[in-house]
Design an enzyme around this catalytic site. Structure first.
Site, PDB file in Angstrom:
ATOM      1  N   ARG A  97      17.777  68.913  32.400  1.00 37.24           N
ATOM      2  CA  ARG A  97      17.165  68.655  33.706  1.00 37.24           C
ATOM      3  C   ARG A  97      15.651  68.732  33.554  1.00 37.24           C
ATOM      4  O   ARG A  97      15.134  69.582  32.835  1.00 37.24           O
ATOM      5  CB  ARG A  97      17.590  69.715  34.732  1.00 37.24           C
ATOM      6  CG  ARG A  97      19.037  69.712  35.115  1.00 37.24           C
ATOM      7  CD  ARG A  97      19.241  70.599  36.355  1.00 37.24           C
ATOM      8  NE  ARG A  97      18.494  71.851  36.272  1.00 37.24           N
ATOM      9  CZ  ARG A  97      18.969  72.995  35.805  1.00 37.24           C
ATOM     10  NH1 ARG A  97      20.197  73.045  35.341  1.00 37.24           N
ATOM     11  NH2 ARG A  97      18.231  74.077  35.784  1.00 37.24           N
ATOM     12  N   TYR A 135      20.641  61.881  31.455  1.00 38.09           N
ATOM     13  CA  TYR A 135      21.229  63.208  31.324  1.00 38.09           C
ATOM     14  C   TYR A 135      21.895  63.631  32.635  1.00 38.09           C
ATOM     15  O   TYR A 135      21.407  63.352  33.726  1.00 38.09           O
ATOM     16  CB  TYR A 135      20.163  64.228  30.917  1.00 38.09           C
ATOM     17  CG  TYR A 135      20.669  65.651  30.945  1.00 38.09           C
ATOM     18  CD1 TYR A 135      21.416  66.167  29.884  1.00 38.09           C
ATOM     19  CD2 TYR A 135      20.454  66.457  32.039  1.00 38.09           C
ATOM     20  CE1 TYR A 135      21.900  67.459  29.918  1.00 38.09           C
ATOM     21  CE2 TYR A 135      20.936  67.767  32.086  1.00 38.09           C
ATOM     22  CZ  TYR A 135      21.660  68.250  31.023  1.00 38.09           C
ATOM     23  OH  TYR A 135      22.155  69.540  31.063  1.00 38.09           O
ATOM     24  N   GLY A 136      22.966  64.418  32.523  1.00 39.04           N
ATOM     25  CA  GLY A 136      23.818  64.779  33.644  1.00 39.04           C
ATOM     26  C   GLY A 136      23.120  65.194  34.919  1.00 39.04           C
ATOM     27  O   GLY A 136      23.283  64.567  35.960  1.00 39.04           O
ATOM     28  N   LYS A 141      23.480  68.509  41.059  1.00 39.62           N
ATOM     29  CA  LYS A 141      22.448  69.363  41.658  1.00 39.62           C
ATOM     30  C   LYS A 141      21.690  68.662  42.788  1.00 39.62           C
ATOM     31  O   LYS A 141      21.335  69.284  43.788  1.00 39.62           O
ATOM     32  CB  LYS A 141      21.460  69.825  40.587  1.00 39.62           C
ATOM     33  CG  LYS A 141      22.085  70.458  39.351  1.00 39.62           C
ATOM     34  CD  LYS A 141      22.866  71.709  39.644  1.00 39.62           C
ATOM     35  CE  LYS A 141      23.259  72.396  38.344  1.00 39.62           C
ATOM     36  NZ  LYS A 141      24.097  73.580  38.547  1.00 39.62           N
ATOM     37  N   HIS A 193      24.595  77.671  44.723  1.00 37.15           N
ATOM     38  CA  HIS A 193      24.837  77.601  43.284  1.00 37.15           C
ATOM     39  C   HIS A 193      25.770  78.757  42.917  1.00 37.15           C
ATOM     40  O   HIS A 193      25.371  79.723  42.281  1.00 37.15           O
ATOM     41  CB  HIS A 193      23.496  77.701  42.563  1.00 37.15           C
ATOM     42  CG  HIS A 193      23.551  77.386  41.111  1.00 37.15           C
ATOM     43  ND1 HIS A 193      22.644  77.906  40.205  1.00 37.15           N
ATOM     44  CD2 HIS A 193      24.374  76.613  40.379  1.00 37.15           C
ATOM     45  CE1 HIS A 193      22.913  77.462  38.997  1.00 37.15           C
ATOM     46  NE2 HIS A 193      23.972  76.673  39.073  1.00 37.15           N
ATOM     47  N   SER A 237      22.060  79.759  35.050  1.00 32.11           N
ATOM     48  CA  SER A 237      22.745  79.170  33.899  1.00 32.11           C
ATOM     49  C   SER A 237      22.744  80.149  32.726  1.00 32.11           C
ATOM     50  O   SER A 237      21.799  80.917  32.532  1.00 32.11           O
ATOM     51  CB  SER A 237      22.057  77.869  33.490  1.00 32.11           C
ATOM     52  OG  SER A 237      22.151  76.913  34.519  1.00 32.11           O
ATOM     53  N   CYS A 287      24.558  82.765  32.248  1.00 33.23           N
ATOM     54  CA  CYS A 287      24.763  84.166  32.597  1.00 33.23           C
ATOM     55  C   CYS A 287      26.238  84.480  32.844  1.00 33.23           C
ATOM     56  O   CYS A 287      26.568  85.493  33.444  1.00 33.23           O
ATOM     57  CB  CYS A 287      23.949  84.534  33.839  1.00 33.23           C
ATOM     58  SG  CYS A 287      22.179  84.625  33.534  1.00 33.23           S
ATOM     59  N   LYS A 304      28.753  82.359  34.333  1.00 32.64           N
ATOM     60  CA  LYS A 304      29.444  81.838  35.516  1.00 32.64           C
ATOM     61  C   LYS A 304      30.817  81.289  35.166  1.00 32.64           C
ATOM     62  O   LYS A 304      31.825  81.649  35.774  1.00 32.64           O
ATOM     63  CB  LYS A 304      28.620  80.731  36.185  1.00 32.64           C
ATOM     64  CG  LYS A 304      27.439  81.219  36.975  1.00 32.64           C
ATOM     65  CD  LYS A 304      26.694  80.072  37.643  1.00 32.64           C
ATOM     66  CE  LYS A 304      27.495  79.459  38.758  1.00 32.64           C
ATOM     67  NZ  LYS A 304      26.790  78.325  39.378  1.00 32.64           N
ATOM     68  N   ASP A 330      30.602  76.340  39.584  1.00 31.82           N
ATOM     69  CA  ASP A 330      29.167  76.059  39.672  1.00 31.82           C
ATOM     70  C   ASP A 330      28.618  75.995  41.090  1.00 31.82           C
ATOM     71  O   ASP A 330      27.545  76.508  41.349  1.00 31.82           O
ATOM     72  CB  ASP A 330      28.853  74.741  38.963  1.00 31.82           C
ATOM     73  CG  ASP A 330      27.371  74.560  38.693  1.00 31.82           C
ATOM     74  OD1 ASP A 330      26.697  75.549  38.354  1.00 31.82           O
ATOM     75  OD2 ASP A 330      26.876  73.434  38.825  1.00 31.82           O
ATOM     76  N   ARG A 370      26.653  69.507  26.311  1.00 35.52           N
ATOM     77  CA  ARG A 370      27.496  69.674  27.491  1.00 35.52           C
ATOM     78  C   ARG A 370      28.872  69.064  27.310  1.00 35.52           C
ATOM     79  O   ARG A 370      29.046  68.108  26.559  1.00 35.52           O
ATOM     80  CB  ARG A 370      26.833  69.008  28.698  1.00 35.52           C
ATOM     81  CG  ARG A 370      25.525  69.669  29.144  1.00 35.52           C
ATOM     82  CD  ARG A 370      25.808  70.870  30.009  1.00 35.52           C
ATOM     83  NE  ARG A 370      24.613  71.678  30.247  1.00 35.52           N
ATOM     84  CZ  ARG A 370      24.536  72.551  31.255  1.00 35.52           C
ATOM     85  NH1 ARG A 370      25.540  72.702  32.088  1.00 35.52           N
ATOM     86  NH2 ARG A 370      23.450  73.265  31.404  1.00 35.52           N
TER      87      ARG A 370
END
Length: 616
Positions: free
Chosen positions: A109, A258-259, A267, A287, A310, A312, A314, A335, A397
């Site tokens: 991102r 990119y995603g 997002k 989030h 991110s 951590c 999830k 997410d 990813r």
């Protein structure tokens, strides 16, 4: 039609793809612009959607238009095209698995190139103090944004196909869901959006002539190319821009494949535009993961939402395999959570996504020394014992359907959502922050979310190992002024008599000892922390107050059967010096970044924390 496994299937796909891969006379659809529809029927689109498509076809000038229906037949066609163009390669060791290698300049991102454009800057970001640069979003004036977009999008799809993607964020038809229409010149984006959202003709049936979020995306490489591609991956990093136009409910993304930059349902829609819609309509776009946890001995089941930055944990928490045998965890989402109070005052949540877009860590350390493999940069001679760079990019990813998750919750697509009983905040803090503590009340819980700090990750363009402020794990994703966002959260506290407000907690799985070793084993053992959270949801007397919140009584945290003993005192030690520094850092952040937009209730909570710490 031949079966996908037949030799004739490739010939069949080639026949279907040939209109896309060759030039033919065009069909006139508009007086001043012509293009041909090679898949679908533009005249059957809802009128607002058709106007949106025609307007941007005139702007971007694609050769052809493909109206996506989300079928397996269409997906096979797109995968064939992507293979033919060298963008995807099949991974033969796995079923229905494909790899795309991006341009090395398009791997994350791009927060610094992501903007929100509103008439008033203060609608988007607080006014930083002392001339500091805002860390809570990037604003651009509408006139400047128009200039930037006009520099990019005209003629940007020449020689390419414009794909029209109707998609639903959330179960199709759910009162908690929203619909978007994405226009893109990337077949890779179509294939990925089919995984990440509910995509297809049925979305248009639900939409009819209703409102939708407009999503425009281009890789920025019209044909014929003027320079070669890296890894057959079309993108234009030097001109990348991701723009959000809230007053038009519109997202425009240019230059990146990119995603997070190109899958605009993620997002961009789910959080930035989603948070604006949530503010307008009185709900939350967050989030957050959503998990169900059931005590199989008692039959009690609860749902928890949790906000972590991110990297951590999830996804690990959302798909946890509990070490305690009488607990069962199910996943609703890993997410993003959209949450709304129902008519009975219960907070209910849906996962607006239909897939997982998670980090695929490199496995270099599992390769024997001396064995050569190909790195993500194409180096054929990468060896663990002689290479100074990792074989895999740290932000590699995977994108996979949620329906394939073996512990997917049975209610994950319930249109009414699942009831949320607890909200957990957390971050990667190697020092000072206890394993778990509970907020004194809703307002204190909002303050805990507002003051979150964590080590940064490779998901964006920051260096790792920096402790960064990441309020609500939303720092890159706020769609509007953070001060107003906090006030929105606080407003529900004033309705405590009519709402069943979830309890709020903070966790930290990453505290280390003096030798740099993690104090807590994490992963499946985290169910022991959730066990305590469940006890507190049921108002059991298993907590003791501290200056920062309520922590578990020593005997209430089940530590039986741990492979290695843990140091309870070290896990829950609250250092006055550490928390004095923490208070000062939060003061500085609020003062510089939120300034006069900080709600008075949040400043009161900070001052109260300071007083409690000083009295230790």
């Amino acid at each position: 039609m031949p079966e996908p496994s037949d030799e004739g299937f490739s010939r069949h796909l080639l026949k279907e793809a040939s209109p896309i891969l060759s030039k033919r006379p065009q069909i006139q659809l508009c007086q001043d612009r012509s293009f041909r529809v090679i898949y679908g029927d533009i005249d059957r689109l809802p009128i607002k959607v058709r106007h949106y498509v025609e307007e941007h076809a005139r702007l971007c000038k694609p050769d052809t238009v493909h109206i996506c229906d989300g079928t397996e037949r269409e997906n096979e066609l797109l995968l064939y095209m992507l293979q033919k163009d060298g963008i995807l390669r099949r991974l033969p060791k796995y079923e229905n698995c494909w790899i795309a290698q991006t341009d090395p300049a398009d791997v994350a991102r791009v927060e610094k190139l992501t903007y929100i454009s509103t008439e008033l800057q203060r609608d988007t970001v607080p006014s930083p103090k002392y001339g500091a640069k805002s860390q809570l979003g990037n604003w651009m004036a509408p006139e400047d944004m128009d200039n930037e977009l006009n520099m990019r999008f005209p003629d940007c799809m020449k020689g390419r196909t414009m794909f029209v993607i109707p998609f639903s964020m959330g179960p199709v038809g759910s009162p908690l869901s929203k619909i978007g229409i994405q226009l893109t010149d990337s077949a890779y984006v179509v294939a990925s959006m089919r995984i990440m959202t509910r995509m297809g003709s049925n979305v248009l049936d639900v939409l009819k002539d209703g409102e939708f979020v407009k999503c425009l995306h281009s890789v920025g490489r019209p044909l014929p190319l003027t320079s070669p591609l890296h890894n057959n991956w079309p993108c234009y990093p030097k001109m990348t821009l991701i723009a959000h136009l809230p007053e038009k409910n519109e997202i425009c993304s240019y230059g990146s494949g990119y995603g997070g930059n190109s899958l605009l349902g993620k997002k961009c829609f789910a959080l930035r535009i989603g948070s604006i819609l949530a503010k307008r309509e009185g709900w939350f776009a967050e989030h957050m993961l959503i998990l169900g946890i059931e005590n199989t001995q008692t039959g009690e089941k609860r749902y928890i939402a949790a906000a972590f930055p991110s990297a951590c944990g999830k996804t690990n928490l959302a798909m946890m395999k509990p070490s305690l045998p009488h607990f069962k965890v199910t996943c609703v989402g890993d997410d993003i959570a959209w949450m709304r109070f129902d008519s009975e005052g219960r907070l209910r949540a849906i996962n607006p996504e239909a897939g997982f877009f998670g980090v695929a860590p490199g496995l270099e350390q599992e390769i024997p020394e001396g064995v050569k493999i190909r790195s993500w940069l194409g180096d054929e001679d990468w060896r663990k014992d002689s290479s100074d760079r990792p074989a895999a990019h740290p932000n590699s990813r995977f994108c996979t359907p949620a329906a394939q998750c073996p512990i997917l919750d049975p209610a994950w697509e319930d249109p009414e959502g699942v009831p949320i009983d607890a909200i957990i905040f957390g971050g990667r803090r190697p020092d000072g922050v206890p394993l778990v503590y509970e907020a004194f009340n809703w307002q204190h819980g909002v303050f805990m979310g507002a003051s979150m700090r964590s080590e940064s990750t490779a998901a964006a363009e920051h260096k790792a190992k920096q402790i960064m402020h990441d309020p609500f794990a939303m720092r890159p994703f706020f769609g509007y002024n953070f001060g107003d966002y906090l006030q929105h959260w606080l407003s529900f506290g004033s309705r405590a008599n009519e709402l069943h407000l979830p309890k709020i907690f903070h966790v930290n799985w990453f505290r280390k000892d003096a030798n740099g070793k993690f104090l807590w084993p994490g992963f499946g053992e985290n169910c022991r922390v959730l066990d305590w959270v469940l006890q507190r949801i049921n108002d059991k007397d298993v907590s003791v107050p501290t200056p920062i919140g309520l922590v578990p009584k020593r005997e209430s945290l089940n530590l039986d059967g741990l492979e290695d003993p843990v140091d309870y005192d070290a896990l829950f030690k609250i250092s006055q010096n550490f928390w004095e520094n923490e208070v000062n850092a939060v003061y500085k952040y609020f003062d510089e970044q939120v300034n006069t937009d900080l709600p008075t209730q949040i400043m009161k909570e900070l001052k109260d924390l300071e007083s409690r710490v000083q009295a230790m």
